[in-house]
Design a protein around this motif. Structure first.
Motif, PDB file in Angstrom:
ATOM      1  N   TYR A  91      46.822  55.208 -12.065  1.00 31.12           N
ATOM      2  CA  TYR A  91      47.608  56.336 -11.588  1.00 31.12           C
ATOM      3  C   TYR A  91      46.865  57.634 -11.881  1.00 31.12           C
ATOM      4  O   TYR A  91      46.228  57.767 -12.920  1.00 31.12           O
ATOM      5  CB  TYR A  91      48.965  56.342 -12.282  1.00 31.12           C
ATOM      6  CG  TYR A  91      49.850  57.493 -11.881  1.00 31.12           C
ATOM      7  CD1 TYR A  91      50.531  57.466 -10.678  1.00 31.12           C
ATOM      8  CD2 TYR A  91      50.009  58.601 -12.699  1.00 31.12           C
ATOM      9  CE1 TYR A  91      51.344  58.519 -10.295  1.00 31.12           C
ATOM     10  CE2 TYR A  91      50.811  59.653 -12.332  1.00 31.12           C
ATOM     11  CZ  TYR A  91      51.483  59.606 -11.123  1.00 31.12           C
ATOM     12  OH  TYR A  91      52.278  60.653 -10.748  1.00 31.12           O
ATOM     13  N   ARG A  92      46.930  58.565 -10.933  1.00 29.80           N
ATOM     14  CA  ARG A  92      46.232  59.830 -11.149  1.00 29.80           C
ATOM     15  C   ARG A  92      47.228  60.902 -11.569  1.00 29.80           C
ATOM     16  O   ARG A  92      47.865  61.537 -10.740  1.00 29.80           O
ATOM     17  CB  ARG A  92      45.491  60.244  -9.885  1.00 29.80           C
ATOM     18  CG  ARG A  92      44.413  59.255  -9.490  1.00 29.80           C
ATOM     19  CD  ARG A  92      43.428  59.878  -8.565  1.00 29.80           C
ATOM     20  NE  ARG A  92      44.087  60.376  -7.354  1.00 29.80           N
ATOM     21  CZ  ARG A  92      43.808  59.988  -6.143  1.00 29.80           C
ATOM     22  NH1 ARG A  92      42.850  59.116  -5.951  1.00 29.80           N
ATOM     23  NH2 ARG A  92      44.438  60.480  -5.109  1.00 29.80           N
ATOM     24  N   PRO A 148      44.934  65.775 -15.537  1.00 34.75           N
ATOM     25  CA  PRO A 148      43.620  65.622 -16.165  1.00 34.75           C
ATOM     26  C   PRO A 148      43.587  66.257 -17.553  1.00 34.75           C
ATOM     27  O   PRO A 148      43.997  67.396 -17.721  1.00 34.75           O
ATOM     28  CB  PRO A 148      42.678  66.362 -15.200  1.00 34.75           C
ATOM     29  CG  PRO A 148      43.539  67.358 -14.502  1.00 34.75           C
ATOM     30  CD  PRO A 148      44.945  66.831 -14.523  1.00 34.75           C
ATOM     31  N   PHE A 208      45.476  66.851  -8.595  1.00 29.39           N
ATOM     32  CA  PHE A 208      45.392  65.492  -9.162  1.00 29.39           C
ATOM     33  C   PHE A 208      44.570  64.555  -8.279  1.00 29.39           C
ATOM     34  O   PHE A 208      44.956  63.425  -8.031  1.00 29.39           O
ATOM     35  CB  PHE A 208      46.795  64.939  -9.405  1.00 29.39           C
ATOM     36  CG  PHE A 208      47.657  65.902 -10.164  1.00 29.39           C
ATOM     37  CD1 PHE A 208      47.457  66.083 -11.517  1.00 29.39           C
ATOM     38  CD2 PHE A 208      48.621  66.661  -9.534  1.00 29.39           C
ATOM     39  CE1 PHE A 208      48.216  66.997 -12.230  1.00 29.39           C
ATOM     40  CE2 PHE A 208      49.375  67.585 -10.233  1.00 29.39           C
ATOM     41  CZ  PHE A 208      49.177  67.753 -11.589  1.00 29.39           C
ATOM     42  N   CYS A 209      43.456  65.076  -7.780  1.00 23.21           N
ATOM     43  CA  CYS A 209      42.630  64.264  -6.889  1.00 23.21           C
ATOM     44  C   CYS A 209      41.680  63.372  -7.672  1.00 23.21           C
ATOM     45  O   CYS A 209      41.195  62.375  -7.158  1.00 23.21           O
ATOM     46  CB  CYS A 209      41.816  65.159  -5.958  1.00 23.21           C
ATOM     47  SG  CYS A 209      40.660  66.242  -6.821  1.00 23.21           S
ATOM     48  N   GLY A 210      41.372  63.744  -8.921  1.00 22.57           N
ATOM     49  CA  GLY A 210      40.509  62.892  -9.733  1.00 22.57           C
ATOM     50  C   GLY A 210      39.028  63.095  -9.522  1.00 22.57           C
ATOM     51  O   GLY A 210      38.219  62.367 -10.075  1.00 22.57           O
ATOM     52  N   GLN A 232      37.193  63.746 -12.828  1.00 20.74           N
ATOM     53  CA  GLN A 232      36.908  62.541 -13.600  1.00 20.74           C
ATOM     54  C   GLN A 232      35.709  61.809 -13.005  1.00 20.74           C
ATOM     55  O   GLN A 232      34.840  61.328 -13.716  1.00 20.74           O
ATOM     56  CB  GLN A 232      38.140  61.635 -13.587  1.00 20.74           C
ATOM     57  CG  GLN A 232      37.890  60.297 -14.254  1.00 20.74           C
ATOM     58  CD  GLN A 232      39.147  59.440 -14.264  1.00 20.74           C
ATOM     59  OE1 GLN A 232      40.254  59.920 -14.081  1.00 20.74           O
ATOM     60  NE2 GLN A 232      38.964  58.160 -14.483  1.00 20.74           N
ATOM     61  N   GLU A 233      35.685  61.766 -11.669  1.00 19.09           N
ATOM     62  CA  GLU A 233      34.622  61.033 -11.013  1.00 19.09           C
ATOM     63  C   GLU A 233      33.260  61.682 -11.240  1.00 19.09           C
ATOM     64  O   GLU A 233      32.252  61.015 -11.399  1.00 19.09           O
ATOM     65  CB  GLU A 233      34.928  60.959  -9.519  1.00 19.09           C
ATOM     66  CG  GLU A 233      34.105  59.947  -8.792  1.00 19.09           C
ATOM     67  CD  GLU A 233      34.702  59.648  -7.434  1.00 19.09           C
ATOM     68  OE1 GLU A 233      33.928  59.459  -6.509  1.00 19.09           O
ATOM     69  OE2 GLU A 233      35.937  59.615  -7.312  1.00 19.09           O
ATOM     70  N   LEU A 256      42.047  61.490 -15.760  1.00 17.40           N
ATOM     71  CA  LEU A 256      43.395  61.676 -15.234  1.00 17.40           C
ATOM     72  C   LEU A 256      44.296  60.693 -15.957  1.00 17.40           C
ATOM     73  O   LEU A 256      44.124  59.482 -15.854  1.00 17.40           O
ATOM     74  CB  LEU A 256      43.428  61.433 -13.718  1.00 17.40           C
ATOM     75  CG  LEU A 256      43.288  62.715 -12.900  1.00 17.40           C
ATOM     76  CD1 LEU A 256      41.920  63.319 -13.127  1.00 17.40           C
ATOM     77  CD2 LEU A 256      43.540  62.480 -11.451  1.00 17.40           C
ATOM     78  N   LYS A 285      48.372  59.604 -17.519  1.00 20.10           N
ATOM     79  CA  LYS A 285      49.572  59.154 -16.819  1.00 20.10           C
ATOM     80  C   LYS A 285      50.675  60.207 -16.780  1.00 20.10           C
ATOM     81  O   LYS A 285      51.765  59.921 -16.301  1.00 20.10           O
ATOM     82  CB  LYS A 285      50.080  57.869 -17.455  1.00 20.10           C
ATOM     83  CG  LYS A 285      49.138  56.706 -17.168  1.00 20.10           C
ATOM     84  CD  LYS A 285      49.674  55.396 -17.664  1.00 20.10           C
ATOM     85  CE  LYS A 285      48.773  54.254 -17.195  1.00 20.10           C
ATOM     86  NZ  LYS A 285      49.232  52.969 -17.720  1.00 20.10           N
ATOM     87  N   TYR A 336      52.894  62.944 -15.395  1.00 20.38           N
ATOM     88  CA  TYR A 336      53.156  63.442 -14.045  1.00 20.38           C
ATOM     89  C   TYR A 336      54.186  64.557 -14.031  1.00 20.38           C
ATOM     90  O   TYR A 336      54.370  65.238 -13.054  1.00 20.38           O
ATOM     91  CB  TYR A 336      53.616  62.308 -13.127  1.00 20.38           C
ATOM     92  CG  TYR A 336      54.773  61.511 -13.675  1.00 20.38           C
ATOM     93  CD1 TYR A 336      56.067  61.935 -13.458  1.00 20.38           C
ATOM     94  CD2 TYR A 336      54.552  60.355 -14.420  1.00 20.38           C
ATOM     95  CE1 TYR A 336      57.128  61.222 -13.979  1.00 20.38           C
ATOM     96  CE2 TYR A 336      55.606  59.641 -14.944  1.00 20.38           C
ATOM     97  CZ  TYR A 336      56.898  60.072 -14.714  1.00 20.38           C
ATOM     98  OH  TYR A 336      57.952  59.381 -15.223  1.00 20.38           O
TER      99      TYR A 336
END
Lengths: 361, 571, 182
Positions: free
Chosen positions: C55-56, C59, C118-120, C123-124, C133, C135, C137
């Protein structure tokens, strides 16, 4: 008219309004909860137990919102329109017999002998509120909504009026009132004429199959559909039609003025339901347990009112149910239905009924 | 930084130079046989890498730099090539169709140090050449720490670029890497990371051959070979930061810019240094209205590819606390903040209330040419004394000029102050104030009190208008303060000591209500003289060029990125 | 293409079977929901769902098991961030010892949770595995300023991420072993 009459009438009005206003409020809650259930949701359940105080919260919200009047509107009409929508719905209640009698008083505010004519006269007025709102807003969507509304209401009023004529053809049977009625009824109906709504109740009180819904099913169907159209309910909510006209005639309204339109719609629904209960479902009577006669004591009197409200509730739920079931008609379909189907059918119904009555006599 | 040899310099010597026909990647081209040596200027044979650069073929390289002597130690520019075949009698062997037969050479050559020869064929993009680049890169990366996330060079690093273009994704080197000193304090402005160094020796050659300060060298041998300053020597000359520019990797970093901002966020604006009369071309790097660094921009007519450390680091005043950011008027002892339209109205009214000659005008060599031009117009309208001050300091053998104002020649060329007459009217102005013949003073970018004027004398004035960018004792005494813009914050032109007319662009916004001087001068000229002018810098420049003989025929657009030379009055 | 329109029977023309069909469907849903046989909604603040793996959510920054802030302030996340929610203040040139062998760490690290989508991508793109990211929300605050999470808050919320490689520590140890050469 004596002072006593005036006081009694006032008391009735106060009691009746005290009854109808909460009904309007809770029909809104009912609408929201039922629609939620139909759509597999839960609906408003946060304010009070089971969300029962939701109307209070809604009312407070409407009162506290900014009462915004756009500066390009025609102000006088703009302010008048919501009231004009609300008032006719309430005035209709004046002639509805919502119970037999309490303390020897008939449970109807104005026991007019032209009850049904009065009703139609008043119902016709409610179009003005919407047309005026559309005109006064000075904006294209409300204007379109207003125009649609005027055409729709006039069309369906004709079908509606035609549809109830057979009912009165049946009920204005002098022989029935002379012989077929108990003493209680005779006393109750003393001094009334053919178009008095209580007479219709009396006519239907005998048995379940005396109800007009069974005697005049076609009239009932036409009246029911026309009632949907007259109250601007889906599938006939073309004046409002969010998807095409933003919010139709009340696009420019906010706060309490919007609330008046909103509540006016529910008041109109209740009025239409009440009328249908009286005309087709035997009013406050039930054909058994002695409930088919005017009340002789307090308990039965209250029970009659409860029966009336119960029947009314069935119609309200039906109104709501239909709204969340059927999609909106196209404008040409609406006109087709009104003029090309219902009007001829209603006329045919009159003739068939007349022929039958002539044949029977 | 651009490393291509500019066409200007090569064409200057071309007429006498014999042309040689060669083939680059199968494309037949002509290149001059010799090129001037970057240090001595004497003609030396053209190298393969120069020939390729002239025709738009990029040969990857680390140690080669067009402005430095050739070292040939990085091996990155290895290319395959072919030469015309000769028989045993040294006669050319011909193909059947009569063209010379080309033999591909069995071994590659480094393009930076191999001279071209007639009919030579360079295979810069052949599979073999690419394979060699890959292998060289693998060697270079053996001991490289691969710490790009914390390296300031990331984003403008040749090692990254060539790895991406030619390298391989995985390293086959499994042994422990050699670790060298990190965070070596090489000098007051330079921090060295020896692990990242690929030993190209560009910095050593620059400081020895260009800056003339032989301070750097390689120490130890083999894998442990490291760069360092000679024992007892400090790497602290005025040109050290140029080594950061030419370092192809992140080994040499500027202490000023280190860990301040990533290169990819920076907006680059062409500008001109205002620290001295040389007018080095610069690139101003800014992000979100903050200037982070200044780098030299190549211009062979002015600063080659270099600039001095002093000028490079002289940008912090732009964001200082003492900047003026509000237009204000002093009424008695109360200072009131007002807006520009009002101040222009009030000023033009007040200036016109003085008799001719009662207003004196003091300009500065920090103003742009256009501003001086407008200021002179204003001064002519009121017929007052005009003055500007010389600003002389120390120069050096390379780039630093003794004239510390960037636009002294702008004062001369517009005729605001005739050449050689700076500072002569100051005494007369002071006397005029004392005897009441001068009642008003309009000063731009000068602190009169620092120039020796008595503060009491300023009190005697009926009107003192001061435009500056920083708060000074003179602005404190002014009746009207007009906050101006630094050259980073506006467009305009400077004329350097050698008569090079150069334009600079706007990098950041000025603070608060500050406004480019030429804008409000234009409005004042318009309101007091009724003359129409231009509200764009292009129009204003072209109007000025039409009125000043030395600038005849020059337009804003024709100045170009590197400027153009104009004839100086009296030269 | 021409679509043949089916001729309606008399009964269908009255609309009545269609209406009855519709009423049947809505009634079924109504009774399913009212009786609780079918349940698709959740009484949110009282009942909460199990957040699935991958789940994203929000972050946050992490530390490694030795307590070192993993972020080295390379600003790649700031660069990649589509809504420009991240703002990093780099440390500047002063040499710092508290970063545990790494020369660089963020002076401040701000994520504007109001902007974050919250696209992540952060992190990538992170080369140090320093931002994840998580949990969370449901982020709320009383003001816009409060919704800009700073370094300390992000680290506290992020917790510890077990680093199996310990790149910088390994590098440091290697350098120490070779110290005799210098």
């Amino acid at each position: 008219m004596t002072l006593q009459d005036i006081l009694i009438a006032t008391a009735k009005i106060v009691a009746f309004v005290g009854l109808v206003l909460p009904m309007i409020a809770y029909s809104v809650v009912a609408e929201r909860r039922i629609s939620a259930a139909i759509q597999d949701r839960i609906g408003p359940n946060r304010v009070g137990p089971f969300g029962l105080l939701q109307p209070l919260a809604d009312g407070l919200k409407f009162l506290l919102k900014e009462d915004f009047t756009p500066n390009y509107v025609r102000k006088a009409y703009f302010w008048m329109a919501p009231a004009l929508t609300m008032i006719p719905s309430f005035v209709v209640f004046a002639v509805i017999p919502f119970g037999s009698s309490l303390f020897g008083e008939k449970m109807v505010i104005a026991d007019l002998n032209v009850g049904i004519l009065f009703t139609f006269a008043i119902v016709s007025l409610s179009v003005y509120g919407i047309v005026l709102a559309g005109y006064a807003s000075n904006s294209k969507y409300p204007f379109l909504g207003g125009i649609r509304s005027s055409a729709q209401m006039i069309s369906y009023e004709i079908a509606m009026g035609m549809s109830v004529i057979p009912v009165f053809m049946l009920t204005s049977d002098p022989q029935f009132y002379a012989t077929g009625l108990s003493e209680a009824w005779t006393t109750f109906l003393a001094g009334t004429a053919d178009l008095n709504l209580s007479r219709i109740i009396a006519y239907q009180s005998g048995s379940l199959f005396d109800w007009m819904i069974f005697k005049q099913p076609l009239a009932f169907l036409i009246f029911l559909v026309a009632a949907f159209a007259e109250t601007n309910r889906l599938p006939f909510d073309l004046p409002e039609s969010e998807t095409e006209l933003v919010a139709g005639y009340h696009t420019e309204y906010s706060s309490m003025k919007f609330a008046l339109f909103f509540l006016g719609e529910y008041a109109a629904m209740i009025a239409a339901s009440a009328l249908m209960v009286v005309l087709f479902l035997g009013g406050w009577t039930l054909p058994f347990w002695g409930l088919d006669e005017p009340a002789s004591n307090l308990f039965t009197g209250l029970l009659h009112i409860a029966i009336f409200i119960g029947k009314l509730g069935i119609f309200m739920v039906f109104f709501i149910w239909i709204r969340w079931t059927l999609p909106r008609f196209r404008y040409d379909q609406l006109m087709n239905l009104g003029w090309k189907r219902f009007l001829p059918l209603a006329l045919a119904n009159i003739i068939v009924t007349a022929v039958w009555l002539w044949f029977r006599s | 930084m651009a490393e291509t040899t500019t066409k200007d310099s090569s064409q200057a010597v071309q007429p006498q130079v014999e042309m040689v026909r060669i083939k680059i990647n199968g494309m037949e081209v002509e290149v001059p046989k010799t090129q001037p040596d970057p240090i001595t200027g004497k003609p030396v044979p053209t190298t393969m890498i120069q020939a390729c650069a002239m025709h738009g073929v990029d040969v990857p390289h680390y140690c080669y730099h067009p402005k430095l002597p050739v070292a040939g130690n990085c091996r990155m520019c290895l290319v395959e090539f072919g030469m015309p075949a000769v028989d045993r009698n040294r006669q050319p062997v011909l193909n059947d169709d009569g063209s010379p037969k080309i033999n591909k050479m069995p071994r590659p050559a480094i393009a930076c140090a191999t001279a071209i020869a007639p009919n030579m064929e360079i295979y810069a993009d052949s599979d073999g050449s690419k394979e060699m680049r890959k292998a060289v890169l693998e060697f270079l990366l053996i001991n490289h720490p691969l710490d790009c996330p914390i390296c300031d060079q990331a984003g403008e690093c040749k090692l990254q670029e060539y790895s991406y273009e030619y390298g391989q994704a995985e390293s086959r080197f499994v042994e422990a890497k050699v670790h060298k000193p990190k965070q070596v304090d090489l000098g007051p402005r330079i921090m060295l990371d020896d692990e990242r160094c690929i030993l190209c020796s560009r910095c050593i050659r620059f400081t020895r051959d260009i800056a003339g300060d032989d301070a750097l060298g390689f120490f130890n041998r083999g894998s442990y070979n490291t760069l360092g300053a000679y024992p007892g020597k400090s790497f602290d000359n005025n040109y050290t930061l140029n080594t950061v520019d030419i370092c192809p990797v992140g080994a040499l970093t500027s202490k000023d810019f280190r860990f301040r901002m990533r290169a990819w966020f920076l907006k680059e604006t062409d500008s001109v240094c205002n620290s001295c009369g040389t007018g080095c071309n610069t690139i101003v790097s800014s992000r979100e209205e903050v200037i982070y660094r200044q780098e030299p921009r190549e211009n062979d007519a002015v600063n080659s590819s270099w600039m001095c450390d002093h000028g490079r680091l002289n940008y912090k005043w732009q964001a200082s606390d003492t900047r003026l950011d509000a237009v204000s008027a002093r009424r008695g002892d109360v200072r009131e903040v007002i807006d520009w339209p009002r101040v222009v109205d009030e000023l033009s009214g007040k200036l016109q209330s003085f008799a001719p000659g009662e207003v004196a005008f003091i300009a500065s060599g920090q103003m742009t040419t256009e501003e001086i031009f407008l200021f002179r117009r204003l001064a002519e309208k009121f017929g007052g004394l005009r003055e500007s001050f010389p600003n002389v300091g120390e120069g050096d053998h390379l780039l630093v000029s003794a004239d510390k104002d960037p636009n002294t020649n702008g004062l001369f060329i517009t005729g605001f102050t005739p050449a050689g007459e700076q500072g002569r009217n100051f005494q007369s102005i002071q006397d005029g104030i004392r005897n009441g013949s001068i009642k008003a003073l309009f000063v731009i970018r000068e602190d009169l009190i620092a120039r020796g004027m008595d503060a009491g004398l300023l009190e005697d004035l009926q009107l003192l208008v001061v435009s500056d960018i920083h708060r000074t004792p003179t602005t404190d005494a002014a009746h009207y303060i007009l906050p101006g813009c630094a050259h980073f914050e506006k467009r305009g032109t400077f004329i350097n000591v050698k008569g090079r007319l150069q334009k600079f662009m706007k990098a950041v916004e000025g603070p608060g209500a500050s406004r480019p001087e030429w804008e409000f001068l234009h409005e004042l000229v318009h309101q007091t003289t009724g003359q129409n002018g231009f509200s764009t810098i292009e129009g204003l420049f072209n109007q000025m060029a039409g009125e000043i003989p030395a600038l005849a025929g020059v337009t804003w657009a024709s100045i170009g990125d590197t400027g153009r030379s104009v004839e100086l009055p009296g030269a | 293409m021409i679509v043949e329109r089916k001729e309606l029977s008399f009964l269908e023309k009255t609309y009545l079977p269609g209406i009855a069909q519709g009423i049947k469907i809505t009634a079924r849903h109504f009774f399913d929901t009212v009786s609780g046989r079918k349940k698709v909604t959740m009484q949110y603040p009282e009942e909460k769902w199990t957040v699935p793996e991958g789940y994203r959510g929000a972050p946050y920054l992490v530390k490694d098991q030795e307590g070192r802030t993993k972020c080295v302030s390379c600003q790649l996340c700031e660069f990649i961030c589509p809504p420009k929610a991240i703002k990093i203040t780099p440390p500047g040139p002063e040499v710092r010892d508290e970063l545990g062998g790494v020369e660089k760490g963020p002076e401040d690290f701000e994520i504007n949770m109001l902007r974050c989508i919250f696209c992540g991508l952060c992190q990538e793109v992170c080369p140090e595995e320093a931002i994840f990211l998580m949990k969370d929300y449901s982020l709320t605050g009383q003001s816009r300023e409060e919704m800009i999470y700073h370094k300390d808050k992000l680290l506290e919320l992020g917790g510890v991420h077990n680093d199996t490689i310990m790149k910088w520590k390994k590098k440091d140890e290697e350098a120490r072993q070779q110290a005799s050469f210098h």
